[in-house]
Design an enzyme around this catalytic site. Structure first.
Site, PDB file in Angstrom:
ATOM      1  N   HIS A  72       0.854  -1.198   0.000  1.00 20.99           N
ATOM      2  CA  HIS A  72       0.000   0.000   0.000  1.00 20.99           C
ATOM      3  C   HIS A  72       0.885   1.240   0.000  1.00 20.99           C
ATOM      4  CE1 HIS A  72      -4.048  -1.756   1.580  1.00 20.99           C
ATOM      5  NE2 HIS A  72      -3.465  -2.555   0.688  1.00 20.99           N
ATOM      6  N   TYR A 200      -9.186   5.398   7.910  1.00 20.25           N
ATOM      7  CA  TYR A 200      -9.313   5.714   9.342  1.00 20.25           C
ATOM      8  C   TYR A 200     -10.333   6.842   9.451  1.00 20.25           C
ATOM      9  CZ  TYR A 200      -4.912   3.162  10.129  1.00 20.25           C
ATOM     10  OH  TYR A 200      -3.929   2.186  10.198  1.00 20.25           O
ATOM     11  N   PRO A 292      -3.910   0.431  18.622  1.00 16.69           N
ATOM     12  CA  PRO A 292      -3.717  -0.029  17.239  1.00 16.69           C
ATOM     13  C   PRO A 292      -3.918   1.059  16.182  1.00 16.69           C
ATOM     14  CG  PRO A 292      -5.785  -0.834  18.133  1.00 16.69           C
ATOM     15  CD  PRO A 292      -5.080  -0.159  19.258  1.00 16.69           C
ATOM     16  N   LYS A 296       1.300   0.067  14.990  1.00 15.88           N
ATOM     17  CA  LYS A 296       2.710   0.019  15.363  1.00 15.88           C
ATOM     18  C   LYS A 296       3.116  -1.199  16.197  1.00 15.88           C
ATOM     19  CE  LYS A 296       4.075   3.570  13.251  1.00 15.88           C
ATOM     20  NZ  LYS A 296       4.838   3.308  12.031  1.00 15.88           N
ATOM     21  N   TYR A 384       3.775   6.854   9.875  1.00 10.36           N
ATOM     22  CA  TYR A 384       2.986   5.644   9.622  1.00 10.36           C
ATOM     23  C   TYR A 384       3.845   4.561   8.959  1.00 10.36           C
ATOM     24  CZ  TYR A 384      -1.163   2.875   8.431  1.00 10.36           C
ATOM     25  OH  TYR A 384      -2.109   1.868   8.340  1.00 10.36           O
TER      26      TYR A 384
END
Ligand code: APR
Ligand code: PHB
Length: 389
Positions: A72, A200, A292, A296, A384
């Site tokens: 991704h 998200y 979560p 990580k 990220y």
């Protein structure tokens, strides 16, 4: 029994460490409380930073990940009807691989067992001894007998509830914790994912996440109160709540189906310092827990294993103790960066029970800044996808 490194815990951290050590010619014994099947029954996130993917390839367990994992180069943050894309590749030249932690653990077990690694399952009453001396050992019960494993070093890879962290004297330990006033209700369904990249979602009803495992296996979450019970959440209620928190176009495209797994997990941030004491070195959840929201948990465990394996190899190869002495400081520097990012994402995207109108406006303003600022999006992308080790 005797080995060079006793590894407590056969989850991803313990298995990966034992594999990297074995490939460097260092003996290790893994002591795992549960059966192999029980360890592999755990449903866990699998968003792998490029450093994690590279470490798995270096350990000789990247082949199925490269074949079945999905690379991704971005993800979305949604707020109401707006979708903000974070293009990792364009912003920081890195990406992530979506490949379930269960599969990572399965690949590690398969490779370790094929190579004759010593992994003892159903081990009981593990206790660590003489860690501050030069002859540490681990006692445990296994197959009805009492055992003593002498070693040079102990790697505490036994997760949040294991004995290793507690083996560091309380007067030495400094613990930092933030317990969040909500949990995540997660569902696994054999349906095509609603999106090709993770979403998200910030919504006034609460946080939601659209994730995936493969083209016919979807993973979704909605934020719920700590008093919620799984039996009060039928599949239909879950799907309705998820739709309500997503942009209309995404909600309309959602393909629903029966859940094959459904569970509620609490969220916390936790760090225990130091991550080493005498001959004991902590890795992964044994030393730290992250919510979560930043994906990580597994990546931090792999980062710890990278640093500790390098340090142990330096010792056994060159009798260089320098990296062992610096392990805790090096690992914690990376841990705190990830803990901060995970806390920031959790604070930005969730509805806190005591949120005021001011808090809501702050979330909206921060999301608006991300939408307007490439610099802001680059910071999210860098965190990220994970900094190099
Ligand atoms: N004796 C032996 N083994 C133990 C003991 C004990 N007393 N206590 C716990 N264990 C084992 C657990 O059964 C588990 O298999 O230690 C292992 C720890 O594995 P994880 O909890 O998966 O932790 P870690 O390997 O650090 O991986 C971190 O796992 O929990 C997720 O979100 C977390 O993604 C992160 C990753
Ligand atoms: C998941 O797919 O389970 C997942 C993905 C990303 C997260 C958390 C969970 O941040």
């Amino acid at each position: 029994m005797r080995t060079q490194v006793a590894v407590i815990g056969g989850g991803p951290a313990g298995l990966l460490l034992s594999r990297l050590l074995m490939r460097a010619g260092i003996d290790a014994v893994v002591l795992e409380r549960r059966s192999r099947d029980r360890v592999l029954s755990r449903i866990r996130a699998g968003v792998l930073e490029s450093g994690t993917a590279d470490t798995l390839r270096r350990a000789g367990v990247g082949e199925r990940m490269d074949r079945e994992g999905q690379v991704h180069s971005g993800c979305y943050l949604s707020a109401g009807e707006s979708l903000i894309r974070i293009p990792f590749g364009d912003l920081c030249g890195r990406n992530v691989t979506v490949y379930g932690q269960t599969e990572v653990t399965r690949d590690l077990y398969d490779a370790q067992e094929a190579d004759g690694a010593v992994i003892l399952h159903d081990v009981e009453d593990v206790a660590l001894h003489d860690l501050d001396g030069d002859a540490p050992f681990v006692s445990f019960r296994h197959e009805g007998g009492e055992h003593r494993l002498a070693c040079d070093y102990v790697a505490g890879c036994d997760g949040f509830h294991g004995p290793s962290r507690q083996a560091i004297p309380a007067e030495i330990r400094r613990e930092f914790e933030r317990v969040y006033p909500f949990g995540w209700l997660g569902i696994l369904s054999e349906t095509p994912p609603v999106t090709d990249e993770l979403i998200y979602a910030n919504h006034e009803r609460g946080f939601a996440l659209c994730s995936l495992r493969n083209p016919m296996l979807s993973r979704y979450y909605v934020q719920v109160g700590l008093d919620e019970k799984i039996e009060d959440w039928s599949d239909d209620r879950f799907w309705d709540e998820l739709r309500a928190r997503l942009p209309q176009g995404t909600a309309d495209a959602l393909v629903t189906g029966p859940s094959i797994e459904k569970s509620i997990a609490p969220l916390r941030s936790f760090v225990s310092e130091p991550m080493s004491w005498g001959r004991l070195f902590l890795c992964g959840d044994a030393a730290h827990i992250v919510p979560p929201t930043g994906a990580k948990g597994l990546n931090l465990a792999v980062g710890d294993v990278h640093y500790l394996s390098e340090a142990l190899i330096a010792f056994y190869r060159d009798r260089d103790r320098g990296k062992l002495a610096g392990y805790s400081e090096t690992a914690l520097a990376r841990v705190w960066k990830a803990v901060r990012f995970s806390w920031q994402m959790t604070t930005l995207l969730h509805r806190f029970p005591d949120n005021t109108g001011f808090d809501r406006r702050m979330q909206e303003a921060e999301l608006g800044q991300l939408e307007a600022s490439e610099t802001g999006r680059r910071l999210v992308a860098e965190n990220y996808t994970g900094a190099p080790y």
